[in-house]
Motif scaffolding. Structure first.
Motif, mmCIF file in Angstrom:
data_model
loop_
_atom_site.group_PDB
_atom_site.id
_atom_site.type_symbol
_atom_site.label_atom_id
_atom_site.label_comp_id
_atom_site.label_asym_id
_atom_site.label_seq_id
_atom_site.Cartn_x
_atom_site.Cartn_y
_atom_site.Cartn_z
ATOM 1 N N LEU A 75 0.832 -1.203 0.000
ATOM 2 C CA LEU A 75 0.000 0.000 0.000
ATOM 3 C C LEU A 75 0.866 1.251 0.000
ATOM 4 O O LEU A 75 0.552 2.234 -0.688
ATOM 5 C CB LEU A 75 -0.948 0.000 1.200
ATOM 6 C CG LEU A 75 -2.114 -0.977 1.134
ATOM 7 C CD1 LEU A 75 -2.912 -0.937 2.438
ATOM 8 C CD2 LEU A 75 -3.009 -0.698 -0.054
ATOM 9 N N ASP A 93 -3.875 -6.439 -2.333
ATOM 10 C CA ASP A 93 -5.059 -7.296 -2.348
ATOM 11 C C ASP A 93 -4.678 -8.767 -2.428
ATOM 12 O O ASP A 93 -5.262 -9.617 -1.749
ATOM 13 C CB ASP A 93 -5.976 -6.940 -3.519
ATOM 14 C CG ASP A 93 -6.629 -5.581 -3.371
ATOM 15 O OD1 ASP A 93 -6.604 -5.029 -2.254
ATOM 16 O OD2 ASP A 93 -7.157 -5.077 -4.386
ATOM 17 N N VAL A 139 -4.130 -1.511 7.061
ATOM 18 C CA VAL A 139 -4.750 -0.425 6.295
ATOM 19 C C VAL A 139 -5.093 0.762 7.198
ATOM 20 O O VAL A 139 -5.777 1.687 6.768
ATOM 21 C CB VAL A 139 -5.998 -0.904 5.517
ATOM 22 C CG1 VAL A 139 -5.623 -1.931 4.488
ATOM 23 C CG2 VAL A 139 -7.080 -1.417 6.440
ATOM 24 N N GLN A 183 2.053 2.102 -3.345
ATOM 25 C CA GLN A 183 0.951 2.360 -4.276
ATOM 26 C C GLN A 183 0.683 1.171 -5.211
ATOM 27 O O GLN A 183 0.339 1.350 -6.370
ATOM 28 C CB GLN A 183 1.227 3.626 -5.107
ATOM 29 C CG GLN A 183 1.495 4.870 -4.292
ATOM 30 C CD GLN A 183 0.315 5.282 -3.421
ATOM 31 O OE1 GLN A 183 -0.821 5.282 -3.880
ATOM 32 N NE2 GLN A 183 0.574 5.601 -2.171
ATOM 33 N N LYS A 184 0.831 -0.035 -4.693
ATOM 34 C CA LYS A 184 0.580 -1.256 -5.469
ATOM 35 C C LYS A 184 -0.616 -1.981 -4.861
ATOM 36 O O LYS A 184 -0.476 -2.985 -4.167
ATOM 37 C CB LYS A 184 1.814 -2.153 -5.474
ATOM 38 C CG LYS A 184 3.006 -1.503 -6.159
ATOM 39 C CD LYS A 184 4.210 -2.413 -6.143
ATOM 40 C CE LYS A 184 5.371 -1.742 -6.859
ATOM 41 N NZ LYS A 184 6.577 -2.555 -6.838
ATOM 42 N N GLN A 185 -1.803 -1.440 -5.151
ATOM 43 C CA GLN A 185 -3.040 -1.943 -4.557
ATOM 44 C C GLN A 185 -3.294 -3.409 -4.903
ATOM 45 O O GLN A 185 -3.723 -4.188 -4.066
ATOM 46 C CB GLN A 185 -4.231 -1.085 -5.012
ATOM 47 C CG GLN A 185 -5.556 -1.511 -4.424
ATOM 48 C CD GLN A 185 -5.642 -1.255 -2.942
ATOM 49 O OE1 GLN A 185 -5.239 -0.207 -2.464
ATOM 50 N NE2 GLN A 185 -6.172 -2.209 -2.193
ATOM 51 N N GLU A 186 -3.046 -3.791 -6.147
ATOM 52 C CA GLU A 186 -3.323 -5.164 -6.570
ATOM 53 C C GLU A 186 -2.464 -6.166 -5.793
ATOM 54 O O GLU A 186 -2.946 -7.221 -5.391
ATOM 55 C CB GLU A 186 -3.090 -5.316 -8.070
ATOM 56 C CG GLU A 186 -3.556 -6.669 -8.594
ATOM 57 C CD GLU A 186 -3.463 -6.764 -10.106
ATOM 58 O OE1 GLU A 186 -2.965 -7.799 -10.576
ATOM 59 O OE2 GLU A 186 -3.891 -5.819 -10.787
#
Length: 162
Positions: free
Chosen positions: A14, A23, A92, A17-20
């Protein structure tokens, strides 16, 4: 264990900035925690009769110990998933959510302990069942919040990627 790894990888991705990837880390973390809980449940329940028989030959004590261990270790899956959810919420930045869920489990445990231990009202006396209140009282609110607030990816949206 898995909880610290889940927390660290999600927070790292996170932050990058690598949301995938975050997840995917959450999905794999929950899957690994579930598998870990299944293995713990099967393994501990399978070895407890042998382990307890090393300490006593009294069949009544042995029977009570085996019953107690089956009840407590039967919650290994729920506890493993609860730790995974807690660490995901923490990673988060949802510290209040994890604090609320842990508090609800503790408060429920304080209320249910005397009822379950002494068998108050329609509840039969059962010292063995008292820990279920804390376990269920802390995990179910996390599961409800997870679904309502869409913090975690759903299994349908996020396929397992190795």
């Amino acid at each position: 264990g898995f909880g610290i790894g889940i927390n660290a990888t999600i927070a790292y991705f996170l932050g990058a900035q690598k949301q995938e990837k975050a997840d995917t880390s959450a999905t794999l973390g929950v899957a690994c925690s579930f598998l870990h809980g299944v293995l713990l449940t099967i393994g501990t329940i399978a070895i407890m009769p042998t382990f307890l028989s090393m300490f006593t030959k009294d069949q009544e004590v042995l029977s009570m110990g085996i019953t107690y261990s089956r009840i407590t270790f039967g919650f290994s899956i729920i506890i493993s998933l609860g730790i995974a959810y807690e660490k995901i919420f923490q990673s988060v930045g949802r510290m209040k959510t994890t604090m609320f869920c842990m508090m609800s489990g503790c408060i429920l445990n304080i209320i249910l302990d005397p009822i379950m231990i002494f068998g108050l009202g329609p509840v039969p006396q059962g010292e063995l069942f008292q820990d279920a209140g804390y376990t269920l009282g802390s995990v179910f609110p996390m599961e409800k919040l997870k679904m309502e607030e869409n913090v975690l990816p759903s299994w349908q949206e996020q396929p397992l990627r190795w």
